[in-house]
Scaffold this motif. Structure first.
Motif, PDB file in Angstrom:
ATOM      1  N   GLU A 109      -1.018   3.104   7.733  1.00  0.00           N
ATOM      2  CA  GLU A 109      -1.929   4.212   7.430  1.00  0.00           C
ATOM      3  C   GLU A 109      -2.049   4.347   5.920  1.00  0.00           C
ATOM      4  N   PHE A 110      -3.278   4.527   5.443  1.00  0.00           N
ATOM      5  CA  PHE A 110      -3.546   4.709   4.017  1.00  0.00           C
ATOM      6  C   PHE A 110      -4.239   6.043   3.806  1.00  0.00           C
ATOM      7  N   VAL A 127     -12.224   0.203  10.295  1.00  0.00           N
ATOM      8  CA  VAL A 127     -10.974   0.947  10.218  1.00  0.00           C
ATOM      9  C   VAL A 127     -11.251   2.360  10.700  1.00  0.00           C
ATOM     10  N   ALA A 128     -10.293   2.938  11.404  1.00  0.00           N
ATOM     11  CA  ALA A 128     -10.465   4.288  11.937  1.00  0.00           C
ATOM     12  C   ALA A 128     -10.196   5.326  10.857  1.00  0.00           C
ATOM     13  N   ASN A 138     -16.719  -2.787   7.032  1.00  0.00           N
ATOM     14  CA  ASN A 138     -16.579  -3.530   5.786  1.00  0.00           C
ATOM     15  C   ASN A 138     -17.617  -3.087   4.754  1.00  0.00           C
ATOM     16  N   GLY A 139     -17.149  -2.755   3.535  1.00  0.00           N
ATOM     17  CA  GLY A 139     -18.024  -2.383   2.439  1.00  0.00           C
ATOM     18  C   GLY A 139     -18.371  -0.912   2.365  1.00  0.00           C
ATOM     19  N   GLN A 140     -18.063  -0.134   3.395  1.00  0.00           N
ATOM     20  CA  GLN A 140     -18.358   1.299   3.352  1.00  0.00           C
ATOM     21  C   GLN A 140     -17.290   2.038   2.547  1.00  0.00           C
ATOM     22  N   ALA A 141     -17.716   3.126   1.922  1.00  0.00           N
ATOM     23  CA  ALA A 141     -16.821   3.911   1.064  1.00  0.00           C
ATOM     24  C   ALA A 141     -15.791   4.671   1.893  1.00  0.00           C
ATOM     25  N   VAL A 142     -14.622   4.842   1.310  1.00  0.00           N
ATOM     26  CA  VAL A 142     -13.534   5.612   1.914  1.00  0.00           C
ATOM     27  C   VAL A 142     -13.440   6.925   1.148  1.00  0.00           C
ATOM     28  N   GLY A 143     -13.490   8.040   1.848  1.00  0.00           N
ATOM     29  CA  GLY A 143     -13.369   9.339   1.193  1.00  0.00           C
ATOM     30  C   GLY A 143     -11.948   9.593   0.720  1.00  0.00           C
ATOM     31  N   ASN A 144     -11.835  10.235  -0.420  1.00  0.00           N
ATOM     32  CA  ASN A 144     -10.506  10.598  -0.907  1.00  0.00           C
ATOM     33  C   ASN A 144      -9.870  11.604   0.047  1.00  0.00           C
ATOM     34  N   ASN A 145      -8.564  11.490   0.209  1.00  0.00           N
ATOM     35  CA  ASN A 145      -7.745  12.354   1.071  1.00  0.00           C
ATOM     36  C   ASN A 145      -8.072  12.206   2.550  1.00  0.00           C
ATOM     37  N   HIS A 146      -8.662  11.084   2.954  1.00  0.00           N
ATOM     38  CA  HIS A 146      -8.919  10.797   4.361  1.00  0.00           C
ATOM     39  C   HIS A 146      -7.831   9.870   4.880  1.00  0.00           C
ATOM     40  N   LEU A 147      -7.309  10.185   6.061  1.00  0.00           N
ATOM     41  CA  LEU A 147      -6.278   9.361   6.683  1.00  0.00           C
ATOM     42  C   LEU A 147      -6.948   8.197   7.407  1.00  0.00           C
ATOM     43  N   MET A 148      -6.630   6.989   6.963  1.00  0.00           N
ATOM     44  CA  MET A 148      -7.208   5.769   7.539  1.00  0.00           C
ATOM     45  C   MET A 148      -6.120   5.051   8.328  1.00  0.00           C
ATOM     46  N   SER A 149      -6.442   4.678   9.570  1.00  0.00           N
ATOM     47  CA  SER A 149      -5.484   3.999  10.440  1.00  0.00           C
ATOM     48  C   SER A 149      -5.916   2.548  10.637  1.00  0.00           C
ATOM     49  N   TYR A 150      -4.968   1.625  10.488  1.00  0.00           N
ATOM     50  CA  TYR A 150      -5.219   0.195  10.599  1.00  0.00           C
ATOM     51  C   TYR A 150      -4.489  -0.337  11.828  1.00  0.00           C
ATOM     52  N   LEU A 167      -7.094   2.432  -8.022  1.00  0.00           N
ATOM     53  CA  LEU A 167      -6.909   3.364  -6.904  1.00  0.00           C
ATOM     54  C   LEU A 167      -5.458   3.802  -6.840  1.00  0.00           C
ATOM     55  N   THR A 168      -5.256   5.029  -6.450  1.00  0.00           N
ATOM     56  CA  THR A 168      -3.919   5.505  -6.120  1.00  0.00           C
ATOM     57  C   THR A 168      -3.935   5.793  -4.633  1.00  0.00           C
ATOM     58  N   VAL A 169      -3.055   5.113  -3.890  1.00  0.00           N
ATOM     59  CA  VAL A 169      -3.075   5.170  -2.435  1.00  0.00           C
ATOM     60  C   VAL A 169      -1.682   5.500  -1.908  1.00  0.00           C
ATOM     61  N   MET A 170      -1.642   6.420  -0.955  1.00  0.00           N
ATOM     62  CA  MET A 170      -0.402   6.698  -0.225  1.00  0.00           C
ATOM     63  C   MET A 170      -0.392   5.768   0.988  1.00  0.00           C
ATOM     64  N   VAL A 171       0.688   5.019   1.159  1.00  0.00           N
ATOM     65  CA  VAL A 171       0.772   4.027   2.229  1.00  0.00           C
ATOM     66  C   VAL A 171       1.976   4.336   3.106  1.00  0.00           C
ATOM     67  N   ARG A 172       1.737   4.339   4.418  1.00  0.00           N
ATOM     68  CA  ARG A 172       2.830   4.427   5.390  1.00  0.00           C
ATOM     69  C   ARG A 172       2.724   3.192   6.269  1.00  0.00           C
ATOM     70  N   GLY A 173       3.775   2.391   6.270  1.00  0.00           N
ATOM     71  CA  GLY A 173       3.770   1.159   7.044  1.00  0.00           C
ATOM     72  C   GLY A 173       3.700  -0.056   6.133  1.00  0.00           C
ATOM     73  N   GLY A 174       3.516  -1.214   6.748  1.00  0.00           N
ATOM     74  CA  GLY A 174       3.511  -2.468   6.001  1.00  0.00           C
ATOM     75  C   GLY A 174       2.190  -2.688   5.268  1.00  0.00           C
TER      76      GLY A 174
END
Length: 178
Positions: A109-110, A127-128, A138-150, A167-174
């Motif tokens: 999760e990012f 990506v969810a 692919n290529g679409q923007a990711v909103g800041n502070n949105h939880l993305m699940s891979y 970018l500064t990203v919080m990462v949980r997982g590999g």
């Protein structure tokens, strides 16, 4: 006259009944309302206590509760190191420079905290975005502070083309940086 005497006696009996009822305000035995929950008369119990009592009643004896374990880091604290991987459930802060890709492992999760990120995916699947409840391709923007699940490995994020800041990203997982 006889009828008026009956009406008068009925009114008197009703009045006496109301007067005695208000003087002797007694609750029926067994239908009493106790004070507050959590007192000695009405204790509050936990789920584990109820489960324990059910086990005793069923003849299963007592069960001992297990203590939760905390995940270990195993030296995988990756704060922006290139070509590194992490598999911990702890949150790691990762910096992604322009030209780099932050690739997620399956189940990662990012959350993009700062910068302009776009989704990277080698295939047509996206990506969810759990915050908006939609699929970002692919290529679409990711909103800041949105939880993305891979859900699968090989997808990730990168700095949007033309942007020179990282970018500064919080990462949980590999994850890995390519």
């Amino acid at each position: 006259m006889k009828k008026s005497l009956q009406v008068m006696s009925a009114i008197v009996l009703i009045g006496v009944g109301i007067a005695l009822g208000s003087i002797f305000d007694i609750t029926a035995q067994g239908a009493g309302v106790t004070g507050q929950a959590g007192t000695a008369d009405d204790p509050v119990v936990t789920k584990s206590y109820v489960d324990q009592q059910i086990q005793k009643a069923l003849g299963g004896g007592t069960t001992t509760p297990t203590t939760p374990t905390t995940p270990t880091d195993n030296g995988n604290n990756n704060s922006g190191n290139n070509n590194s991987s992490s598999s911990s459930d702890q949150v790691t802060i990762v910096t992604v420079k322009p030209g780099e890709k932050l690739i997620a492992a399956a189940g990662a999760e990012f959350i993009v905290r700062n910068g302009h990120a776009v989704i990277y995916s080698a295939d047509s699947n996206g990506v969810a975005d759990l915050t908006d409840g939609k699929d970002v391709t692919n290529g679409q923007a990711v909103g800041n502070n949105h939880l993305m699940s891979y859900p699968r490995a090989g997808r990730g994020i990168m700095v949007q083309d033309g942007v020179k800041s990282s970018l500064t990203v919080m990462v949980r997982g590999g994850y890995s940086i390519q």
